[in-house]
Design a protein around this motif. Structure first.
Motif, PDB file in Angstrom:
ATOM      1  N   ARG A 185       0.810  -1.219   0.000  1.00 13.64           N
ATOM      2  CA  ARG A 185       0.000   0.000   0.000  1.00 13.64           C
ATOM      3  C   ARG A 185       0.849   1.276   0.000  1.00 13.64           C
ATOM      4  O   ARG A 185       0.624   2.192   0.786  1.00 13.64           O
ATOM      5  CB  ARG A 185      -0.947   0.035   1.204  1.00 13.64           C
ATOM      6  N   CYS A 186       1.838   1.294  -0.890  1.00 18.13           N
ATOM      7  CA  CYS A 186       2.677   2.480  -0.994  1.00 18.13           C
ATOM      8  C   CYS A 186       1.923   3.596  -1.722  1.00 18.13           C
ATOM      9  O   CYS A 186       0.845   3.381  -2.275  1.00 18.13           O
ATOM     10  CB  CYS A 186       3.969   2.149  -1.723  1.00 18.13           C
ATOM     11  N   HIS A 187       2.523   4.757  -1.739  1.00 13.74           N
ATOM     12  CA  HIS A 187       1.939   5.901  -2.430  1.00 13.74           C
ATOM     13  C   HIS A 187       1.837   5.555  -3.924  1.00 13.74           C
ATOM     14  O   HIS A 187       2.737   4.925  -4.487  1.00 13.74           O
ATOM     15  CB  HIS A 187       2.829   7.129  -2.228  1.00 13.74           C
ATOM     16  N   PRO A 188       0.767   5.955  -4.600  1.00 14.52           N
ATOM     17  CA  PRO A 188       0.606   5.631  -6.026  1.00 14.52           C
ATOM     18  C   PRO A 188       1.787   6.072  -6.892  1.00 14.52           C
ATOM     19  O   PRO A 188       2.184   5.336  -7.793  1.00 14.52           O
ATOM     20  CB  PRO A 188      -0.673   6.363  -6.429  1.00 14.52           C
ATOM     21  N   LEU A 189       2.366   7.242  -6.614  1.00 22.18           N
ATOM     22  CA  LEU A 189       3.517   7.674  -7.419  1.00 22.18           C
ATOM     23  C   LEU A 189       4.715   6.749  -7.234  1.00 22.18           C
ATOM     24  O   LEU A 189       5.441   6.456  -8.186  1.00 22.18           O
ATOM     25  CB  LEU A 189       3.903   9.113  -7.076  1.00 22.18           C
ATOM     26  N   CYS A 190       4.917   6.264  -6.027  1.00 21.33           N
ATOM     27  CA  CYS A 190       5.990   5.308  -5.757  1.00 21.33           C
ATOM     28  C   CYS A 190       5.733   4.008  -6.518  1.00 21.33           C
ATOM     29  O   CYS A 190       6.646   3.428  -7.103  1.00 21.33           O
ATOM     30  CB  CYS A 190       6.075   5.056  -4.258  1.00 21.33           C
TER      31      CYS A 190
END
Length: 121
Positions: free
Chosen positions: A41-46
């Motif tokens: 569940r990382c940041h979408p940009l990551c």
């Protein structure tokens, strides 16, 4: 047998990266990426950056170019146990032989050492 289509290419090329069966693409790329995102569940940009880098490394693996700059970008160093571009090239060369297939590992060659499929390049 899904990956067999991709290995009709004896000499890998960057465009050959997309010459792959849809089931193979789902099992190799789609499902692992989706499961990773669901778990981490990382940041979408990551996540998008990771996908971009993963596709880029796949293209480099199929380029046949062994250059220090590409090795630095993809961190393809023996001390990290990373499979070289030559390792992946030999995977294409020898994978069409049912009993002589070698160098399956795309990222870490210790898997080939462990399972007896390593061939020095």
């Amino acid at each position: 047998s899904f990956h067999k289509l991709h290995h009709t290419l004896d000499t890998p090329t960057p465009l050959g990266t997309i010459y792959i069966d849809s089931t193979d693409a789902t099992l190799q790329g789609g499902l692992p990426l989706i499961l990773t995102w669901l778990i981490v569940r990382c940041h979408p940009l990551c996540f998008y950056l990771y996908i971009f880098l993963r596709i880029g490394e796949n293209v480099v693996n199929h380029s046949g170019i062994n250059h220090p700059l590409l090795n630095l970008i993809c961190m393809k160093y023996d001390f990290l146990g990373r499979a070289s571009i030559a390792h992946h090239d030999s995977h294409h060369k020898y994978s069409n032989h049912p009993k002589g297939a070698k160098n399956y590992a795309e990222n870490f060659y210790f898997w080939d050492v462990l399972f007896g499929t390593y061939r020095h390049t």
